[in-house]
Write a protein that holds these residues in place. Structure first.
Motif, PDB file in Angstrom:
ATOM      1  N   SER A 240       0.864  -1.185   0.000  1.00  0.00           N
ATOM      2  CA  SER A 240       0.000   0.000   0.000  1.00  0.00           C
ATOM      3  C   SER A 240       0.903   1.238   0.000  1.00  0.00           C
ATOM      4  O   SER A 240       2.066   1.156   0.424  1.00  0.00           O
ATOM      5  CB  SER A 240      -0.882   0.000   1.243  1.00  0.00           C
ATOM      6  OG  SER A 240      -0.080   0.272   2.370  1.00  0.00           O
ATOM      7  N   PRO A 241       0.377   2.402  -0.469  1.00  0.00           N
ATOM      8  CA  PRO A 241       1.201   3.613  -0.451  1.00  0.00           C
ATOM      9  C   PRO A 241       1.674   3.939   0.969  1.00  0.00           C
ATOM     10  O   PRO A 241       2.791   4.398   1.174  1.00  0.00           O
ATOM     11  CB  PRO A 241       0.273   4.691  -0.986  1.00  0.00           C
ATOM     12  CG  PRO A 241      -1.070   4.084  -1.136  1.00  0.00           C
ATOM     13  CD  PRO A 241      -0.928   2.602  -1.083  1.00  0.00           C
ATOM     14  N   LYS A 242       0.847   3.637   1.949  1.00  0.00           N
ATOM     15  CA  LYS A 242       1.218   3.940   3.334  1.00  0.00           C
ATOM     16  C   LYS A 242       2.424   3.092   3.757  1.00  0.00           C
ATOM     17  O   LYS A 242       3.388   3.602   4.331  1.00  0.00           O
ATOM     18  CB  LYS A 242       0.008   3.659   4.246  1.00  0.00           C
ATOM     19  CG  LYS A 242       0.249   3.976   5.685  1.00  0.00           C
ATOM     20  CD  LYS A 242      -1.065   3.942   6.461  1.00  0.00           C
ATOM     21  CE  LYS A 242      -0.849   4.265   7.919  1.00  0.00           C
ATOM     22  NZ  LYS A 242      -0.150   3.243   8.655  1.00  0.00           N
ATOM     23  N   SER A 245       5.519   4.340   1.971  1.00  0.00           N
ATOM     24  CA  SER A 245       5.956   5.639   2.488  1.00  0.00           C
ATOM     25  C   SER A 245       6.679   5.459   3.801  1.00  0.00           C
ATOM     26  O   SER A 245       7.757   6.016   4.018  1.00  0.00           O
ATOM     27  CB  SER A 245       4.759   6.558   2.719  1.00  0.00           C
ATOM     28  OG  SER A 245       3.987   6.592   1.567  1.00  0.00           O
ATOM     29  N   ASP A 267       2.871   9.381   1.268  1.00  0.00           N
ATOM     30  CA  ASP A 267       1.655   8.579   1.091  1.00  0.00           C
ATOM     31  C   ASP A 267       0.672   9.337   0.178  1.00  0.00           C
ATOM     32  O   ASP A 267       0.099   8.781  -0.765  1.00  0.00           O
ATOM     33  CB  ASP A 267       1.045   8.344   2.487  1.00  0.00           C
ATOM     34  CG  ASP A 267      -0.184   7.448   2.444  1.00  0.00           C
ATOM     35  OD1 ASP A 267      -0.522   6.962   1.360  1.00  0.00           O
ATOM     36  OD2 ASP A 267      -0.800   7.258   3.514  1.00  0.00           O
ATOM     37  N   LEU A 270       2.067   9.262  -3.409  1.00  0.00           N
ATOM     38  CA  LEU A 270       1.985   7.916  -4.015  1.00  0.00           C
ATOM     39  C   LEU A 270       0.537   7.507  -4.279  1.00  0.00           C
ATOM     40  O   LEU A 270       0.244   6.829  -5.270  1.00  0.00           O
ATOM     41  CB  LEU A 270       2.635   6.879  -3.092  1.00  0.00           C
ATOM     42  CG  LEU A 270       4.168   6.798  -3.104  1.00  0.00           C
ATOM     43  CD1 LEU A 270       4.663   5.808  -2.055  1.00  0.00           C
ATOM     44  CD2 LEU A 270       4.689   6.387  -4.476  1.00  0.00           C
ATOM     45  N   SER A 271      -0.362   7.954  -3.398  1.00  0.00           N
ATOM     46  CA  SER A 271      -1.773   7.556  -3.540  1.00  0.00           C
ATOM     47  C   SER A 271      -2.408   8.116  -4.806  1.00  0.00           C
ATOM     48  O   SER A 271      -3.460   7.640  -5.246  1.00  0.00           O
ATOM     49  CB  SER A 271      -2.594   8.036  -2.335  1.00  0.00           C
ATOM     50  OG  SER A 271      -2.052   7.514  -1.173  1.00  0.00           O
ATOM     51  N   HIS A 273      -1.168   7.741  -7.549  1.00  0.00           N
ATOM     52  CA  HIS A 273      -0.831   6.797  -8.621  1.00  0.00           C
ATOM     53  C   HIS A 273      -1.449   5.439  -8.334  1.00  0.00           C
ATOM     54  O   HIS A 273      -1.732   5.100  -7.187  1.00  0.00           O
ATOM     55  CB  HIS A 273       0.698   6.640  -8.702  1.00  0.00           C
ATOM     56  CG  HIS A 273       1.390   7.906  -9.061  1.00  0.00           C
ATOM     57  ND1 HIS A 273       1.647   8.264 -10.357  1.00  0.00           N
ATOM     58  CD2 HIS A 273       1.857   8.908  -8.276  1.00  0.00           C
ATOM     59  CE1 HIS A 273       2.255   9.451 -10.357  1.00  0.00           C
ATOM     60  NE2 HIS A 273       2.391   9.859  -9.107  1.00  0.00           N
ATOM     61  N   ASN A 275      -1.338   1.434  -7.906  1.00  0.00           N
ATOM     62  CA  ASN A 275      -0.321   0.505  -7.365  1.00  0.00           C
ATOM     63  C   ASN A 275       0.577  -0.070  -8.456  1.00  0.00           C
ATOM     64  O   ASN A 275       1.763  -0.310  -8.236  1.00  0.00           O
ATOM     65  CB  ASN A 275      -0.999  -0.704  -6.702  1.00  0.00           C
ATOM     66  CG  ASN A 275      -1.506  -0.365  -5.333  1.00  0.00           C
ATOM     67  OD1 ASN A 275      -1.988   0.750  -5.141  1.00  0.00           O
ATOM     68  ND2 ASN A 275      -1.384  -1.288  -4.408  1.00  0.00           N
ATOM     69  N   TYR A 278       3.934   1.492  -9.230  1.00  0.00           N
ATOM     70  CA  TYR A 278       4.977   1.634  -8.199  1.00  0.00           C
ATOM     71  C   TYR A 278       6.338   1.094  -8.624  1.00  0.00           C
ATOM     72  O   TYR A 278       7.376   1.626  -8.244  1.00  0.00           O
ATOM     73  CB  TYR A 278       4.545   0.978  -6.881  1.00  0.00           C
ATOM     74  CG  TYR A 278       3.428   1.712  -6.181  1.00  0.00           C
ATOM     75  CD1 TYR A 278       3.058   2.999  -6.584  1.00  0.00           C
ATOM     76  CD2 TYR A 278       2.737   1.135  -5.133  1.00  0.00           C
ATOM     77  CE1 TYR A 278       2.015   3.672  -5.958  1.00  0.00           C
ATOM     78  CE2 TYR A 278       1.701   1.807  -4.498  1.00  0.00           C
ATOM     79  CZ  TYR A 278       1.347   3.074  -4.924  1.00  0.00           C
ATOM     80  OH  TYR A 278       0.319   3.739  -4.311  1.00  0.00           O
TER      81      TYR A 278
END
Ligand SMILES: Nc1ncnc2c1ncn2[C@@H]1O[C@H](COP(=O)(O)OP(=O)(O)OP(=O)(O)O)[C@@H](O)[C@H]1O
Length: 537
Positions: A240-242, A245, A267, A270-271, A273, A275, A278
């Motif tokens: 996940s972005p979290k 990050s 986060d 990235l969120s 974009h 997944n 990545y």
């Protein structure tokens, strides 16, 4: 058949609950934790030796004549006469009866006969569907391990040099040559090999583990040096972005502290974009530059961040780029361990070794190792969940050495958000989805208590005194006789307790020594031998 062993003593009286006291011949070498048969006419029971002491009928400190004798060397022989062993035994199994052995019952050694019929009688189960592991201390009878309980997870604990790696190698060799209905099969496995103790299984000692397997591979993080090695790459779209990050920011702070403002900003970026992007965004230098530009051009104040937070995130991305992308080349859209790899492992009952040793992964820090372990855990969970819901149950074992680095307790000064959650899910869902965790550690006290409580079979080697409390509570308690020995167990002995053991009560087991299994990176040569060999050169 069970009562064929040599008679070595006699029951004197019944003790509390399931205990009896017996007198045993002093010629027999016995040990706490050892198993014996007690024969009361035709009623047989299995008993474990809890305590024993040598007694002498002359000996009574309070009698003046003994006081005198004790000071004379010559009288030693006299005192040594009429010595017997006074023993306390607990009854752990009664064979088709329900009474306690009466005084006068015989105490017998376990018989030597250990064919299948004997084992069936001894355990009351069909030994064919069990794995034969080592032998009870002081006997040749193997401990039977039930494969069907393997998804309830295992813990292998012991201080440095107590024999964990050798035990793990022995277990892997057993689980690589499982005989079921005339066929040889193996348990598919992924190993996080902390010290390169299993890497020989993919090369010079492949025959030890290839009985039931058709696929064995070793993965390294550095560039491979031969065809026997594969470069490990991972797919970041599983995170996940979290999570990403937090990982990227924590790298900057040596893996320990996470600045939440900085990780929230990353986060947020990235969120935006998908997944799937990545691997390109975070796996390539150009992608990282792109992200850094995005942060620069963002109106940070508007979204609640200060320019200095922006600068800090940009520099964290730089560190991530230098280490994960440029140095370890760890990220790839077509990662070298993916769902197809798991398919291959499942179909070929394969063995995948991830070499985290200084040779296979030079300079790789714990945070990066956590990222990899977390990746494998997610991959496994996704794969096995899909398999389960498509109606095809599969089974894979995940062996994690130095488990305290991935699921630390609050007392261990390491943060592991990335791995902890994924491993807790694997542990809780394991039985449902067919994953069995093997956690190996020198320090069980430093493993998360919740995960520790989910392990249902334990292999305890000699442990540090500080770990005794944790080991006792995790295993649901051990009988006093065995608990007392835990901190002084000889290398090569292990106390096995839990659902996989067909004995159903904790037992002291000797692990047989095989010089070929004993040849591995972490094996320690005797110092005297090393010194002599070196001075001969
Ligand atoms: N069953 C056994 N019988 C005889 N010797 C053994 C046995 N198991 C281990 N040893 C000896 O003890 C040494 C240490 O064992 P091992 O490497 O398994 O310890 P360890 O608990 O994994 O240690 P560390 O945590 O430091 O890696 C081995 O090199 C071997 O010489």
């Amino acid at each position: 058949m069970l009562d064929e062993g040599k008679t070595i003593g006699i029951v004197l009286q019944k003790g509390e609950s399931n205990e009896v006291q017996a007198l045993i011949s002093p010629e027999v070498e016995i040990n706490s934790g050892q198993l014996f048969i007690i024969k009361d006419n035709n009623k047989l029971s299995l008993a474990r030796l809890d305590n024993y002491q040598y007694i002498n009928e002359f000996y009574d400190e309070k009698i003046p004549i003994v006081k005198g004798l004790l000071t004379e060397d010559k009288t030693f022989d006299i005192l040594n006469m009429n010595t017997a062993i006074k023993a306390e035994l607990s009854i752990i199994k009664k064979y088709n009866h329900n009474s306690s052995p009466l005084p006068g019952s015989y105490v017998k050694m376990l018989p030597e006969n250990k064919n299948e019929d004997f084992l069936k009688e001894f355990y009351g189960v069909d030994p064919k569907s069990f794995i034969k592991y080592g032998s009870f201390a002081g006997s040749d009878i193997p401990l039977l391990l039930d494969l069907n309980s393997i998804t309830m997870h295992l813990g292998i604990f012991g201080e440095t040099g107590s024999g964990k790696s050798y035990d793990m190698r022995y277990l892997i060799s057993l689980l690589s040559n499982i005989k079921i209905s005339g066929k040889t099969t193996a348990l598919p496995m992924i190993i996080i090999d902390a010290n390169g103790d299993y890497t020989d299984f993919s090369s010079i000692n492949i025959d030890l583990v290839s009985g039931g397997r058709k696929w064995i591979k070793k993965y390294v993080i550095r560039e491979p040096k031969s065809d026997l090695e594969t470069k490990l790459t991972i797919d970041l779209s599983l995170f996940s972005p979290k999570d990403l990050s937090e990982f990227i920011i924590s790298l900057k702070y040596g893996g320990n502290d996470i600045n939440s403002l900085q990780s929230n900003l990353l986060d947020y970026v990235l969120s935006k974009h998908d997944n799937k992007e990545y691997n390109t965004l975070l796996g390539k230098e150009e992608g990282i530059s792109l992200l850094q530009q995005e942060i620069q051009s963002e109106n940070l104040k508007e979204v609640g961040f200060s320019p200095s937070t922006g600068r800090a995130v940009i520099s964290a991305l730089e560190i991530f780029k230098d280490r994960i992308v440029k140095r370890f080349k760890l990220v790839s859209n077509s990662s070298s361990v993916n769902e197809s790899t798991l398919d291959i492992i499942w179909e070929n009952k394969g063995l995948l070794i991830i070499d985290f040793s200084a040779d296979g992964s030079p300079g790789v820090d714990i945070s990066t190792k956590q990222l990899i372990v977390s990746y494998i855990s997610r991959l496994l969970l996704n794969y096995l969940t899909k398999a389960k819901y498509s109606g095809s149950q599969k089974l894979l074992s995940f062996i994690i050495e130095e488990a305290q680095n991935y699921i630390p307790s609050n007392d261990y000064p390491i943060s592991a958000n990335l791995t902890k959650e994924a491993l807790v899910t694997l542990a809780t869902q394991g039985r449902k989805f067919g994953v069995s965790l093997f956690l190996v550690s020198q320090r069980p006290a430093f493993i998360d208590k919740y995960v520790l409580s989910m392990l249902n079979t334990f292999f305890f080697h000699r442990i540090y005194h500080e770990d005794l409390r944790y080991v006792m509570s995790a295993s649901g308690g051990l009988p006093e006789s065995l608990a007392k020995r835990l901190t002084s167990l000889e290398t090569g002995y292990v106390i096995v307790s839990g659902v996989m053991s067909a004995l159903k009560v904790p037992a002291l087991v000797k692990i047989p020594w095989d010089p070929r299994l004993g040849l591995y990176a972490g094996a320690v040569e005797r110092i005297d031998r090393v010194l002599i060999e070196d001075s001969i050169k």
